[in-house]
Motif scaffolding. Structure first.
Motif, PDB file in Angstrom:
ATOM      1  N   GLY A   1      -6.124   3.628  -5.937  1.00  0.00           N
ATOM      2  CA  GLY A   1      -5.187   4.073  -6.969  1.00  0.00           C
ATOM      3  C   GLY A   1      -3.911   4.667  -6.445  1.00  0.00           C
ATOM      4  O   GLY A   1      -3.480   4.447  -5.301  1.00  0.00           O
ATOM      5  N   ASP A   2      -3.263   5.463  -7.301  1.00  0.00           N
ATOM      6  CA  ASP A   2      -1.982   6.087  -6.992  1.00  0.00           C
ATOM      7  C   ASP A   2      -2.186   7.462  -6.352  1.00  0.00           C
ATOM      8  O   ASP A   2      -3.327   7.911  -6.189  1.00  0.00           O
ATOM      9  CB  ASP A   2      -1.137   6.186  -8.271  1.00  0.00           C
ATOM     10  N   MET A   3      -1.070   8.120  -6.007  1.00  0.00           N
ATOM     11  CA  MET A   3      -1.141   9.324  -5.190  1.00  0.00           C
ATOM     12  C   MET A   3      -0.522  10.538  -5.884  1.00  0.00           C
ATOM     13  O   MET A   3       0.339  10.401  -6.760  1.00  0.00           O
ATOM     14  CB  MET A   3      -0.432   9.083  -3.842  1.00  0.00           C
ATOM     15  N   ASN A   4      -0.957  11.712  -5.429  1.00  0.00           N
ATOM     16  CA  ASN A   4      -0.527  12.984  -5.978  1.00  0.00           C
ATOM     17  C   ASN A   4      -0.184  13.916  -4.818  1.00  0.00           C
ATOM     18  O   ASN A   4      -1.008  14.131  -3.933  1.00  0.00           O
ATOM     19  CB  ASN A   4      -1.663  13.568  -6.837  1.00  0.00           C
ATOM     20  N   LEU A   5       1.033  14.434  -4.824  1.00  0.00           N
ATOM     21  CA  LEU A   5       1.453  15.445  -3.852  1.00  0.00           C
ATOM     22  C   LEU A   5       1.536  16.779  -4.561  1.00  0.00           C
ATOM     23  O   LEU A   5       2.287  16.932  -5.530  1.00  0.00           O
ATOM     24  CB  LEU A   5       2.824  15.086  -3.244  1.00  0.00           C
ATOM     25  N   ILE A   6       0.750  17.748  -4.096  1.00  0.00           N
ATOM     26  CA  ILE A   6       0.771  19.116  -4.648  1.00  0.00           C
ATOM     27  C   ILE A   6       1.438  19.995  -3.591  1.00  0.00           C
ATOM     28  O   ILE A   6       0.930  20.147  -2.486  1.00  0.00           O
ATOM     29  CB  ILE A   6      -0.627  19.624  -4.971  1.00  0.00           C
TER      30      ILE A   6
ATOM     31  N   ARG B   1       0.819  -1.211   0.000  1.00  0.00           N
ATOM     32  CA  ARG B   1       0.000   0.000   0.000  1.00  0.00           C
ATOM     33  C   ARG B   1       0.857   1.267   0.000  1.00  0.00           C
ATOM     34  O   ARG B   1       0.435   2.293  -0.528  1.00  0.00           O
ATOM     35  CB  ARG B   1      -1.011   0.005   1.141  1.00  0.00           C
ATOM     36  N   ASP B   2       2.045   1.224   0.579  1.00  0.00           N
ATOM     37  CA  ASP B   2       2.894   2.421   0.605  1.00  0.00           C
ATOM     38  C   ASP B   2       3.894   2.452  -0.555  1.00  0.00           C
ATOM     39  O   ASP B   2       4.806   3.284  -0.568  1.00  0.00           O
ATOM     40  CB  ASP B   2       3.622   2.551   1.939  1.00  0.00           C
ATOM     41  N   HIS B   3       3.714   1.558  -1.546  1.00  0.00           N
ATOM     42  CA  HIS B   3       4.572   1.558  -2.732  1.00  0.00           C
ATOM     43  C   HIS B   3       3.813   1.916  -4.015  1.00  0.00           C
ATOM     44  O   HIS B   3       4.322   1.705  -5.116  1.00  0.00           O
ATOM     45  CB  HIS B   3       5.241   0.196  -2.909  1.00  0.00           C
ATOM     46  N   VAL B   4       2.609   2.478  -3.875  1.00  0.00           N
ATOM     47  CA  VAL B   4       1.908   2.946  -5.072  1.00  0.00           C
ATOM     48  C   VAL B   4       2.685   4.115  -5.673  1.00  0.00           C
ATOM     49  O   VAL B   4       3.559   4.713  -5.031  1.00  0.00           O
ATOM     50  CB  VAL B   4       0.462   3.378  -4.743  1.00  0.00           C
ATOM     51  N   LYS B   5       2.355   4.459  -6.899  1.00  0.00           N
ATOM     52  CA  LYS B   5       3.073   5.531  -7.580  1.00  0.00           C
ATOM     53  C   LYS B   5       2.712   6.893  -6.986  1.00  0.00           C
ATOM     54  O   LYS B   5       1.604   7.084  -6.467  1.00  0.00           O
ATOM     55  CB  LYS B   5       2.782   5.506  -9.082  1.00  0.00           C
ATOM     56  N   LEU B   6       3.653   7.810  -7.071  1.00  0.00           N
ATOM     57  CA  LEU B   6       3.462   9.169  -6.543  1.00  0.00           C
ATOM     58  C   LEU B   6       3.881  10.184  -7.594  1.00  0.00           C
ATOM     59  O   LEU B   6       5.023  10.167  -8.065  1.00  0.00           O
ATOM     60  CB  LEU B   6       4.303   9.373  -5.269  1.00  0.00           C
ATOM     61  N   MET B   7       2.943  11.066  -7.958  1.00  0.00           N
ATOM     62  CA  MET B   7       3.281  12.201  -8.816  1.00  0.00           C
ATOM     63  C   MET B   7       3.352  13.448  -7.946  1.00  0.00           C
ATOM     64  O   MET B   7       2.404  13.770  -7.219  1.00  0.00           O
ATOM     65  CB  MET B   7       2.235  12.417  -9.916  1.00  0.00           C
ATOM     66  N   VAL B   8       4.482  14.130  -8.005  1.00  0.00           N
ATOM     67  CA  VAL B   8       4.682  15.363  -7.241  1.00  0.00           C
ATOM     68  C   VAL B   8       4.503  16.528  -8.202  1.00  0.00           C
ATOM     69  O   VAL B   8       5.202  16.623  -9.212  1.00  0.00           O
ATOM     70  CB  VAL B   8       6.076  15.399  -6.591  1.00  0.00           C
ATOM     71  N   LEU B   9       3.571  17.412  -7.882  1.00  0.00           N
ATOM     72  CA  LEU B   9       3.240  18.544  -8.744  1.00  0.00           C
ATOM     73  C   LEU B   9       3.601  19.847  -8.039  1.00  0.00           C
ATOM     74  O   LEU B   9       3.092  20.127  -6.945  1.00  0.00           O
ATOM     75  CB  LEU B   9       1.746  18.512  -9.083  1.00  0.00           C
ATOM     76  N   ASP B  10       4.492  20.620  -8.641  1.00  0.00           N
ATOM     77  CA  ASP B  10       4.876  21.924  -8.107  1.00  0.00           C
ATOM     78  C   ASP B  10       3.733  22.902  -8.336  1.00  0.00           C
ATOM     79  O   ASP B  10       3.353  23.175  -9.480  1.00  0.00           O
ATOM     80  CB  ASP B  10       6.152  22.418  -8.792  1.00  0.00           C
ATOM     81  N   LYS B  11       3.160  23.421  -7.260  1.00  0.00           N
ATOM     82  CA  LYS B  11       1.946  24.230  -7.389  1.00  0.00           C
ATOM     83  C   LYS B  11       2.207  25.584  -8.044  1.00  0.00           C
ATOM     84  O   LYS B  11       1.264  26.233  -8.520  1.00  0.00           O
ATOM     85  CB  LYS B  11       1.285  24.417  -6.019  1.00  0.00           C
ATOM     86  N   LYS B  12       3.459  26.025  -8.089  1.00  0.00           N
ATOM     87  CA  LYS B  12       3.779  27.312  -8.702  1.00  0.00           C
ATOM     88  C   LYS B  12       4.159  27.172 -10.173  1.00  0.00           C
ATOM     89  O   LYS B  12       3.755  27.985 -11.007  1.00  0.00           O
ATOM     90  CB  LYS B  12       4.912  27.991  -7.929  1.00  0.00           C
TER      91      LYS B  12
END
Length: 346
Positions: free
Chosen positions: A340-345, A27-38
């Motif tokens: 599903g996968d995760m998104n960090l903004i 569960r902690d190895h799903v994909k992560l997309m990091v999006l720069d909010k600026k």
């Protein structure tokens, strides 16, 4: 107010139909997309590497609400006469220790009708509305006794992209404590205790709020509620409010884990914009013109087009940058929804 968030298409194959554990992914190895909010710049990793994108002194705030099995079956009685013996009841919002708002599927229930769920559990229809799809149910049990029966009798809410009746445990976060959410606060699902402890060892702080999620899908197109009609029960603890204030004062960032946490943190504020301990109901509608006062970043899943959850993200990042990131996620095969996968903004 209608969402202005852009529409987009993604293939059905990107609907996460099973928990990642059942497709061989922790569960902690799903994909992560990091999006720069600026800038809109994206980076791609896996969720277990989350600490690489956070800083010492940041505060992660998680929702500790626990998912209940909110779909029940009942027989419907009116003045001693049986009207239906297999009525589906979907709990929507807990009103108090003994009453819930609920969606009664394919039913014309009236006040005074009785729902019999089992030999031990029944409820009287105590209220209805012509402006929303819910009936108020007054149960014969309350508090822990009522919750116990719901857990014995119910099934978790599952949507049409789920084709296997996965067990309730798959719809829980590892840190969930207080039962009350009808739908899983899914942004926290990717956390393991191992990852949480690892984050704390590197100086990243952890705190909890509670917001019990309500029912978001009414099974009938005639019912449509605007985002500000969605009232959900929340609790902002004293220790969390203090930690938020201290983190902000020290220059740290507040990272909300899920849209439910954003709503809670941005609701529980004083007139000066500081975090305060309080509890109640929030109908806060966060959108692209909403001035965020507390939250600096967001961990969330991937949301469907034209939804209030997706529009909430535009409070953090411009719509065009968000859509660029989403199209990239589609091209790279990220999975959508609660499994599903995760998104960090940030």
């Amino acid at each position: 107010m209608e969402s202005t968030t852009q529409s987009f298409d993604f293939p059905n194959v990107l609907n996460a139909t099973m928990p990642p554990e059942r497709r061989g992914v922790r569960r902690d190895h799903v994909k992560l997309m990091v999006l720069d909010k600026k800038t809109g710049e994206t980076k791609h990793s896996t969720f277990n590497h989350l600490k690489q994108f956070l800083q010492k002194g940041d505060l992660l705030v998680l929702n500790s609400s626990r998912t209940i099995p909110a779909i029940l079956k009942a027989s419907l009685w009116r003045k001693g006469l049986l009207l239906s013996d297999q009525l589906e009841v979907r709990l929507a919002h807990r009103q108090n220790e003994q009453e819930w708002e609920a969606l009664l599927l394919e039913s014309n229930a009236e006040m005074g009708d009785v729902l019999q769920f089992s030999a031990l559990l029944s409820a009287e229809v105590a209220g209805s509305s012509i402006t929303n799809p819910f009936n108020t149910l007054h149960f014969n049990l309350k508090g822990a006794a009522l919750i116990e029966q719901i857990y014995l009798l119910g099934q978790p809410v599952r949507y049409e992209y789920i084709d296997v009746p996965w067990a309730l445990d798959y719809y829980q976060t590892v840190f969930a404590s207080d039962p009350g959410s009808v739908e899983m606060p899914s942004a926290g699902r990717a956390f393991s205790w191992e990852l949480l402890f690892d984050l704390q060892r590197t100086g990243i702080q952890i705190a909890y709020i509670q917001l019990h999620t309500g029912l978001s899908y009414f099974m009938d197109d005639k019912w449509h509620q605007e985002p500000f009609h969605n009232y959900e029960q929340y609790n902002m603890p004293v220790e969390t409010a203090e930690l938020v204030r201290k983190t902000k004062a020290a220059g740290g960032r507040i990272i909300a884990v899920g849209t439910t946490v954003v709503r809670t943190l941005e609701t529980a504020i004083d007139p000066a914009g500081g975090s305060v301990a309080q509890a109640g109901w929030t109908n806060l509608y966060v959108h692209d013109r909403f001035p965020l006062q507390i939250v600096d970043g967001l961990i969330t899943g991937f949301h469907e087009p034209k939804t209030s959850h997706l529009q909430l993200l535009t409070a953090f990042v411009q719509q065009d940058l968000l859509m660029n990131g989403y199209h990239e996620a589609i091209e790279m095969g990220y999975y959508w929804h609660e499994f599903g996968d995760m998104n960090l903004i940030i």
